[in-house]
Scaffold this active site. Structure first.
Site, PDB file in Angstrom:
ATOM      1  N   TRP A  60      19.287  30.437  -1.497  1.00 34.13           N
ATOM      2  CA  TRP A  60      19.889  29.344  -2.395  1.00 34.13           C
ATOM      3  C   TRP A  60      19.069  28.282  -2.630  1.00 34.13           C
ATOM      4  CZ3 TRP A  60      23.058  24.801  -0.358  1.00 34.13           C
ATOM      5  CH2 TRP A  60      22.469  24.465   0.680  1.00 34.13           C
TER       6      TRP A  60
ATOM      7  N   GLU B 203      24.525  25.582   8.860  1.00 37.41           N
ATOM      8  CA  GLU B 203      24.436  26.811   9.870  1.00 37.41           C
ATOM      9  C   GLU B 203      24.608  26.291  11.123  1.00 37.41           C
ATOM     10  OE1 GLU B 203      20.694  28.172   8.675  1.00 37.41           O
ATOM     11  OE2 GLU B 203      21.567  29.388   6.946  1.00 37.41           O
TER      12      GLU B 203
ATOM     13  N   LYS C 242      23.720  21.348  11.601  1.00 36.59           N
ATOM     14  CA  LYS C 242      22.148  21.420  11.226  1.00 36.59           C
ATOM     15  C   LYS C 242      21.621  20.688  10.309  1.00 36.59           C
ATOM     16  CE  LYS C 242      19.047  25.569  10.905  1.00 36.59           C
ATOM     17  NZ  LYS C 242      19.174  26.909  10.448  1.00 36.59           N
TER      18      LYS C 242
HETATM   19  O1  IFM Z   1      18.409  28.544   2.954  1.00 36.12           O
HETATM   20  C1  IFM Z   1      17.881  28.039   4.317  1.00 36.12           C
HETATM   21  C2  IFM Z   1      19.053  27.468   5.084  1.00 36.12           C
HETATM   22  O2  IFM Z   1      19.913  26.626   4.355  1.00 36.12           O
HETATM   23  C3  IFM Z   1      18.559  26.877   6.233  1.00 36.12           C
HETATM   24  N1  IFM Z   1      17.665  28.166   7.237  1.00 36.12           N
HETATM   25  C4  IFM Z   1      16.686  28.272   6.400  1.00 36.12           C
HETATM   26  C5  IFM Z   1      17.021  28.744   5.056  1.00 36.12           C
HETATM   27  C6  IFM Z   1      15.635  29.233   4.285  1.00 36.12           C
HETATM   28  O3  IFM Z   1      14.963  28.003   3.759  1.00 36.12           O
END
Ligand code: IFM
Length: 772
Positions: free
Chosen positions: A360, A489, A599
């Site tokens: 996304w 996350e 996060k």
């Molecule tokens: O899409 C992101 C996510 O929101 C957080 N971890 C890393 C991903 C890739 O950049």
């Protein structure tokens, strides 16, 4: 990296081994089709693990089976990983029989420069060989923005203290492999080592080619190169162990310059059928050699003139931010696939962290930059999503849902996330894509896009929401969406995630309004679509009801709870667990999910995206609540916090977050730039400047600005495109000047005051440091 903060160049004047991996990321070149890390042309002979040499073709991948010792229905089955393809940039200069490298003899002076104005990478070295031969070496590398399949490397050697025999050994190395996956899930690609095998090669008089095939995805890649030298040189070519090699030798007098120019091309079976790849490569190389390097360099500059004319941001009084934001914009330009079938990977084309997957990140973080500077590029991101629609329908069906469910991470469409709580469960991606489409139509007025592609996506995603949510009696009959993961996350599988519900509501509302528009204004087109996806008017009525009755988490205190259970969890302030960051490398997920601990922004991101519905005081309240419990362990965090700190009146905090975001890779803020750029953050950095400091928003009623200057800034000047117009906002400590650069007159808002912008008539307002 560059303490002189040259605003158009990133310059390394002191070669330091310990940061070579980061430097290779920073000095990467790309054009959206192919990318090369900034590794040295002659290879690297220093300590192991201090270099990762790679070339990528956007979306060129192999597959692997994802194994789960404890399997489950609907788990992602096949992983995809972007491949490290043959290395065609190799040129090894040999001086009187002595191979040049940075670790032998003596390096008297050294510069590695990324030139963002002219679009090339250059290295200048004054080198003394172990035998005492002193030479000046100048190596330039360029990946053409205009010719997507072309890269050029030129190398010039000038003997300084005598006549010398100079040899150039040029190679295409087909024995490249991917990085190993490590405990840090952000690093590797899911594939280890080599997965491509050579299926053909050929040697021409002035070059040659290698063709390779992937093991599982059945894709072919052909990489070819041809050379020219400015002196008559003895030439020899051979092929051994997946390496194609050509040698060019000449006797060069003291003070003369011996130059080799290597034209490189790559084609894959994603571009054309396998039988045609060689013909295409030959044609491309012939054309490049006929035109010559000077023409290709000129084109590159012209392309960038146009890009910067539309996109540049000027900041006076802050060289670090000035350089940083240009680097972010340039990197995004280097990363975006130009064919509507490829997108922007999380690390662009600079590393294989996150497997070269598209997230996304493109729709929510990167899209606005292109939308408001180069809308045609933004449209490519939407086209990519349209191309994935069938795969998204299949995925929804597989999971027992209706409509379409986009993959959390993918290259060509299948869900590649092996960890569903922070993968598939991030259903919000469906609404994120709708949000991008809605923004596109608002900013460009291109309603034809809705007919061609957009409406189908919006309807299928609305259908999806309808099928996973329900009107729940225990919540007063409100429409609830349970068991999802929002953007944050560190909280997973929750009921009524605020971000998801608000965005799903927007998805429903937009689907209803587009359906009504089609019915009224484009009945023919509506009928065609209705037949294609068998949509019924009852469904649309239900979407309207779900939008109207959407359950929107709220608390009497004015805090928007991130989800139903969030406020019942124990609050953990980040300053108490500083030593454990990033948490994902120090704690089991269960021990993260059970706390009020984030996060990255979730509620705050939603409040930003839907900011027309929230007042400054609501934002401040929520900012104060969420800021102390957010770790920023995601690079997607600081930019949004910068915007929301500004909205809350915390200008210094806004500036600190902005700086963190704008210089994240140049200063290696998170210590992992070695694995590739943080592309989403770079889009966020653009937003933090224009939408944070500039207060730029596009709402239904038009374009709004609320500019402020941070810290010691004496000037901020940026441009945005809106409905075929280009608007420039130029802010200094005394005035804010609005200029309509092109297009018809337009009303814009300066702190809610209406201004009618007309061609050649600047409007000047007094500058005020407005806090909230
Ligand atoms: O899409 C992101 C996510 O929101 C957080 N971890 C890393 C991903 C890739 O950049």
């Amino acid at each position: 990296m560059d303490i002189t903060y040259d605003s158009w160049k990133i310059r390394e004047t002191n070669y330091e081994v310990w940061r070579n991996l980061q430097a290779e990321t920073i000095f990467s070149l790309g054009n959206g089709y192919m990318g090369m890390r900034g590794s040295f042309e002659e290879g690297y002979f220093g300590p192991p693990d201090n270099s990762f040499n790679a070339t990528y073709i956007n979306g060129f991948y192999d597959e692997y089976k994802i194994s789960y010792p404890e399997d489950g229905y609907g788990f992602a089955r096949r992983g995809q990983a972007m491949l490290n393809v043959p290395d065609a940039k190799i040129i090894e200069p040999v001086i009187n029989g002595c191979e040049f490298n940075m670790f032998s003899g003596r390096v008297h002076s050294y510069q590695r420069i990324l030139d963002m104005r002219n679009g090339f990478l250059e290295r200048k070295v004054l080198w003394e060989s172990p035998n005492g031969d002193m030479v000046e070496i100048d190596i330039k590398r360029l990946i053409s923005f205009k010719r997507h399949h072309v890269a050029v490397v030129s190398c010039t050697v000038k003997p300084l203290n005598g006549d010398m025999e100079i040899e150039f050994i040029s190679k295409i190395d087909g024995a490249m492999g991917n990085t190993e996956v490590s405990d840090d899930m952000r690093v590797g690609s899911g594939l280890k080592g080599r997965t491509m095998s050579t299926v053909g090669h050929g040697i021409w008089k002035d070059g040659g080619w290698i063709e390779q095939k992937t093991t599982n995805s059945g894709l072919y890649l052909l990489c070819g190169a041809k050379h020219e030298t400015n002196f008559e040189a003895d030439m020899e070519g051979c092929f051994y162990l997946d390496v194609l090699e050509h040698r060019f030798t000449a006797k060069i007098k003291k003070g003369e310059e011996f130059t080799i120019v290597k034209y490189i091309t790559c084609y894959t079976s994603m571009d054309a059928t396998e039988e045609n790849l060689k013909g295409l490569a030959e044609k491309e190389l012939k054309q490049s050699m006929e035109d010559g390097l000077a023409v290709i360099e000129k084109e590159q500059r012209q392309f960038l003139d146009e890009f910067w004319k539309r996109s540049d941001i000027m900041i006076e009084g802050d060289d670090a931010i000035q350089q940083g934001i240009r680097f972010c914009m340039f990197s995004l330009l280097q990363s975006l696939g130009r064919d509507g079938k490829t997108n922007i990977a999380a690390k662009g084309l600079t590393g294989e962290g996150y497997g070269g997957h598209y997230f996304w990140d493109s729709d929510i973080y990167i899209f606005p930059f292109f939308l408001y500077t180069n809308p045609d590029y933004a449209k490519l991101i939407l086209k990519f999503r349209y191309n994935l629609l069938d795969a998204a329908r299949e995925r929804a069906t597989e999971l027992g849902h209706k409509g379409a469910l986009y993959p959390w991470r993918t290259i060509t469409g299948p869900e590649c996330s092996a960890y569903f709580p922070a993968g598939t469960a991030q259903y919000h991606i469906d609404a994120d894509i709708t949000y991008a489409i809605k923004s596109y139509v608002m900013a460009t007025g291109d309603r034809q896009f809705l007919i061609d592609m957009g409406a189908e996506i919006i309807f299928e995603t609305a259908r999806f929401w309808m099928s996973i949510g329900d009107f729940i009696p225990a919540k007063g009959g409100k429409f609830c969406i349970n068991c999802v993961t929002g953007p944050d996350e560190y909280t997973a599988l929750v009921d009524n995630n605020a971000y998801t519900n608000y965005m799903a509501k927007m998805n429903f509302e937009y689907a209803v309004s587009v359906a009504k528009w089609l019915m009224e204004e484009k009945p023919e087109e509506y009928r065609t679509l209705k037949e294609k996806i068998r949509i019924s008017e009852d469904e649309i009525i239900l979407w309207e009801k779900a939008a109207c009755d959407m359950y929107l988490p709220n608390d009497e205190s004015g805090i928007i709870p991130q989800d139903d259970g969030f406020l019942y969890k124990k609050r953990v302030e980040v300053n108490k667990i500083k030593d454990e960051l990033p948490l994902l490398l120090h704690r089991h997920y269960l021990d993260i999910y059970r706390y009020q601990l984030c996060k990255q922004p979730d509620v705050l991101l939603m409040m930003f995206l839907l900011s027309e519905y929230f007042k400054g005081e609501d934002i401040k309240k929520n900012y104060d609540f969420y800021a102390p419990i957010t770790t920023h362990d995601s690079s997607l965090s600081p930019s949004i916090f910068s915007i929301m700190a500004r909205e809350s009146g915390y200008f210094d905090e806004a500036y600190d977050f902005l700086k963190n975001s704008v210089r994240m890779d140049l200063d290696d803020v998170n210590g992992n730039t070695k694995d590739g750029i943080h592309a989403a953050n770079m889009g966020g950095a653009w937003m933090a400047l224009t939408m944070g400091a500039g207060g730029f928003r596009v709402y239904e009623d038009g374009v709004h600005f609320k500019p402020v200057l941070y810290k010691d800034w004496s000037r901020l000047c940026f441009k945005v495109r809106y409905r075929e117009r280009s608007i420039m906002v130029d802010i200094n400590r005394n005035i804010v000047k609005y200029t309509l650069i092109d297009g018809n007159p337009l009303t814009v808002y300066h702190y809610d005051e209406k201004l009618l912008l007309k061609p050649a008539e600047d409007i000047v307002k007094e500058y005020k440091d407005v806090k909230v």
